[in-house]
Scaffold this active site. Sequence first.
Site, PDB file in Angstrom:
ATOM      1  N   LYS A  26      77.147  28.519  64.845  1.00 19.46           N
ATOM      2  CA  LYS A  26      76.721  28.580  63.441  1.00 19.46           C
ATOM      3  C   LYS A  26      75.423  27.805  63.225  1.00 19.46           C
ATOM      4  CE  LYS A  26      78.467  25.362  60.493  1.00 19.46           C
ATOM      5  NZ  LYS A  26      77.546  24.557  59.684  1.00 19.46           N
ATOM      6  N   ASN A  27      75.365  26.577  63.765  1.00 22.24           N
ATOM      7  CA  ASN A  27      74.211  25.720  63.471  1.00 22.24           C
ATOM      8  C   ASN A  27      72.950  26.158  64.198  1.00 22.24           C
ATOM      9  OD1 ASN A  27      75.706  24.325  61.678  1.00 22.24           O
ATOM     10  ND2 ASN A  27      75.934  22.464  62.907  1.00 22.24           N
ATOM     11  N   CYS A 120      76.816  16.548  50.580  1.00 21.93           N
ATOM     12  CA  CYS A 120      78.071  16.988  51.167  1.00 21.93           C
ATOM     13  C   CYS A 120      79.153  16.147  50.546  1.00 21.93           C
ATOM     14  CB  CYS A 120      78.039  16.771  52.664  1.00 21.93           C
ATOM     15  SG  CYS A 120      77.839  18.306  53.539  1.00 21.93           S
ATOM     16  N   ARG A 125      73.040  13.173  51.523  1.00 19.07           N
ATOM     17  CA  ARG A 125      72.317  13.651  52.707  1.00 19.07           C
ATOM     18  C   ARG A 125      70.866  13.864  52.297  1.00 19.07           C
ATOM     19  NH1 ARG A 125      75.548  18.329  55.467  1.00 19.07           N
ATOM     20  NH2 ARG A 125      74.032  17.953  57.115  1.00 19.07           N
ATOM     21  N   ASP A 309      79.464  15.643  64.487  1.00 15.53           N
ATOM     22  CA  ASP A 309      80.391  16.680  64.021  1.00 15.53           C
ATOM     23  C   ASP A 309      81.715  16.630  64.787  1.00 15.53           C
ATOM     24  OD1 ASP A 309      78.532  17.510  62.208  1.00 15.53           O
ATOM     25  OD2 ASP A 309      77.778  19.160  63.424  1.00 15.53           O
ATOM     26  N   ARG A 401      83.894  27.611  56.526  1.00 18.13           N
ATOM     27  CA  ARG A 401      82.428  27.561  56.660  1.00 18.13           C
ATOM     28  C   ARG A 401      82.028  27.384  58.125  1.00 18.13           C
ATOM     29  NH1 ARG A 401      79.582  23.331  52.853  1.00 18.13           N
ATOM     30  NH2 ARG A 401      77.878  24.153  54.107  1.00 18.13           N
TER      31      ARG A 401
HETATM   32  N1  EPU Z   1      68.262  12.132  57.281  1.00 19.94           N
HETATM   33  C1  EPU Z   1      67.512  11.421  56.377  1.00 19.94           C
HETATM   34  N2  EPU Z   1      66.504  12.076  55.736  1.00 19.94           N
HETATM   35  C2  EPU Z   1      66.233  13.382  55.941  1.00 19.94           C
HETATM   36  C3  EPU Z   1      67.013  14.117  56.876  1.00 19.94           C
HETATM   37  C4  EPU Z   1      68.026  13.459  57.535  1.00 19.94           C
HETATM   38  O1  EPU Z   1      67.742  10.226  56.170  1.00 19.94           O
HETATM   39  O2  EPU Z   1      65.304  13.903  55.331  1.00 19.94           O
HETATM   40  C5  EPU Z   1      69.341  11.439  58.021  1.00 19.94           C
HETATM   41  C6  EPU Z   1      70.722  11.996  57.672  1.00 19.94           C
HETATM   42  O3  EPU Z   1      71.225  11.415  56.494  1.00 19.94           O
HETATM   43  C7  EPU Z   1      71.504  11.646  58.914  1.00 19.94           C
HETATM   44  C8  EPU Z   1      70.470  11.817  60.030  1.00 19.94           C
HETATM   45  O4  EPU Z   1      69.205  11.739  59.401  1.00 19.94           O
HETATM   46  O5  EPU Z   1      71.898  10.297  58.846  1.00 19.94           O
HETATM   47  C9  EPU Z   1      70.558  13.123  60.803  1.00 19.94           C
HETATM   48  O6  EPU Z   1      70.518  14.229  59.905  1.00 19.94           O
HETATM   49  P1  EPU Z   1      69.923  15.645  60.330  1.00 19.94           P
HETATM   50  O7  EPU Z   1      68.752  15.945  59.474  1.00 19.94           O
HETATM   51  O8  EPU Z   1      69.730  15.653  61.801  1.00 19.94           O
HETATM   52  O9  EPU Z   1      71.125  16.613  59.944  1.00 19.94           O
HETATM   53  P2  EPU Z   1      71.013  18.083  59.347  1.00 19.94           P
HETATM   54  O10 EPU Z   1      69.931  18.817  60.026  1.00 19.94           O
HETATM   55  O11 EPU Z   1      71.032  18.047  57.875  1.00 19.94           O
HETATM   56  C10 EPU Z   1      72.599  19.147  61.122  1.00 19.94           C
HETATM   57  C11 EPU Z   1      73.893  19.932  61.139  1.00 19.94           C
HETATM   58  C12 EPU Z   1      75.043  19.016  60.754  1.00 19.94           C
HETATM   59  C13 EPU Z   1      75.093  17.832  61.714  1.00 19.94           C
HETATM   60  C14 EPU Z   1      73.738  17.110  61.742  1.00 19.94           C
HETATM   61  C15 EPU Z   1      73.663  15.999  62.755  1.00 19.94           C
HETATM   62  C16 EPU Z   1      73.251  22.164  60.501  1.00 19.94           C
HETATM   63  C17 EPU Z   1      73.356  23.249  59.513  1.00 19.94           C
HETATM   64  N3  EPU Z   1      73.829  21.017  60.171  1.00 19.94           N
HETATM   65  O12 EPU Z   1      72.433  18.679  59.794  1.00 19.94           O
HETATM   66  O13 EPU Z   1      76.224  19.816  60.928  1.00 19.94           O
HETATM   67  O14 EPU Z   1      76.098  16.940  61.304  1.00 19.94           O
HETATM   68  O15 EPU Z   1      72.692  18.068  62.051  1.00 19.94           O
HETATM   69  O16 EPU Z   1      73.883  16.503  64.027  1.00 19.94           O
HETATM   70  O17 EPU Z   1      72.680  22.347  61.562  1.00 19.94           O
HETATM   71  C18 EPU Z   1      78.322  20.727  60.336  1.00 19.94           C
HETATM   72  O18 EPU Z   1      78.080  21.693  61.083  1.00 19.94           O
HETATM   73  O19 EPU Z   1      79.475  20.493  59.875  1.00 19.94           O
HETATM   74  C19 EPU Z   1      77.242  19.780  60.002  1.00 19.94           C
HETATM   75  C20 EPU Z   1      77.297  18.980  58.955  1.00 19.94           C
END
Ligand code: EPU
Length: 441
Positions: A26-27, A120, A125, A309, A401
């Site tokens: 999915k991701n 979330c 986030r 995750d 999801r």
């Molecule tokens: N962060 C910030 N500022 C930002 C972006 C991120 O502080 O602008 C912080 C976040 O709060 C977190 C860390 O950086 O502490 C990492 O966040 P990241 O941006 O890497 O996460 P994401 O891209 O929003 C994806 C996955 C998540 C998974 C995270 C971490 C998808 C759709 N989502 O989220 O997956 O937990 O990477 O590996 O790819 C799930 O599938 O259930 C899920 C939540």
Amino acid sequence: MVKIQDAYIINGGQPLAGEIKINTAKNSALFLMLAALLTKEEVILRDLPKLTDIMLMADMLEHFGAKVKWHERDLYIKAEKLTSTKAPYHLVGKMRASFVAIGPLLGRCDESTMPMPGGCAWGPRPIDRHIKAFADLGVEIIEEAGDFMFKKQGPLDGIVEFEAPTVGGTENVILAAALGEGKVIIENAALEPEIVDLVDMLNAMGAKITGAGTRTIVIDSAKELHGVDFRPIPDRIEAGTLMLAVAATRGKVVFKAVNFEHLDSVIKKCYEAGIKIEKLDDSSFELDATGKLYPLDIVTKEYPGIATDLQAPFGAFLVTVEGTSTVEETVYPLHRFKHVADLERMGAELSLKESTLTINGGKLIAEQLHAIDIRAGGALIIAALAAKGTSTVTGVEFIERGYEEIDRRLRELGADIHKSEIAKSITGTDGLSKLSIPPIS
Ligand code: EPU
């Protein structure tokens, strides 16, 4: 009037057995779908999981003007002409990944407008790293009435250095810069396999991107991108969750269509816990958790570490193992432990200090459980499968999801699980639902 909701009714205690095929990720698929906006030609994505997030993203692509067609599990996307660069709030509010549509819209149309994405259920986030990255590349960003408006002022050119890696932020910048005329270097990029998958697909479309899977990614923007026929990588989080479900029930299952490299950190922890994993061929293995199992110390990290995750699924497995285990969350410290209250009500001995959960494992008792996000849902299903007696897991809409037809697939492994409608009385916002059971259908 009685309100109803879906629930998984799980009669736990049976060891899982048999064979399961892991879905595509999915991701990864979500961002490959967004990459399809960068070409007028047809993009075919093979064997996608039928998940609500994937359907929401398909709706989002249609909203932008792309034509989207399903042939069984294959998705055909043709974005010949884009008719909107503004993402609708009702979609962005439901799925944070939609914020990454800024990238391809900037690449293809030089502008995009995004509402602030929904948080979330587990906590805030932020999106500050996405915003700063685009600002560093000279994109004009105006915030007005809860919307962010992004406008390119010329070719994207320069260096983006993330203060800390972000998967979505890295994907957003790659998608923004793949098509155009400049050259963008990302420093401190995320290393996740989903980034490599995105770059593999973009390069197959004619992009010129190097360094994916390292901390420095170089994007030489291409003037044009063309169609592609592509299959996403296997879902390492689905695989990890199911591996821990088999382990929690002391089962023995063959996993097919996996990527060993992406599961390396999980497999190592399985060995440490006494779980046997025998490689059968390049994409399958047998997991045998029928022997004596041992407690573990888990620390979540960015890839190649243990994925955040899988933090809750690991915790749920470890409550079944005698002895003291610890689970430390470093990616979303403080925020991703809301499932713990439910595990505690199942009789688990737990103590949470800051971002470390200490588990004194042993037996679990069946309970009424409520998932507040996808992975907490995976964890509660694991715990319910391991607990003798009948548990009820609500919050099915979150679980669906990320885990496709989890009830059918677990049934095929011998689990006693079915989806049913149950009456809903008061559901708290803290994940501690107070449900009036029994099932009404
Ligand atoms: N962060 C910030 N500022 C930002 C972006 C991120 O502080 O602008 C912080 C976040 O709060 C977190 C860390 O950086 O502490 C990492 O966040 P990241 O941006 O890497 O996460 P994401 O891209 O929003 C994806 C996955 C998540 C998974 C995270 C971490 C998808 C759709 N989502 O989220 O997956 O937990 O990477 O590996 O790819 C799930 O599938 O259930 C899920 C939540």
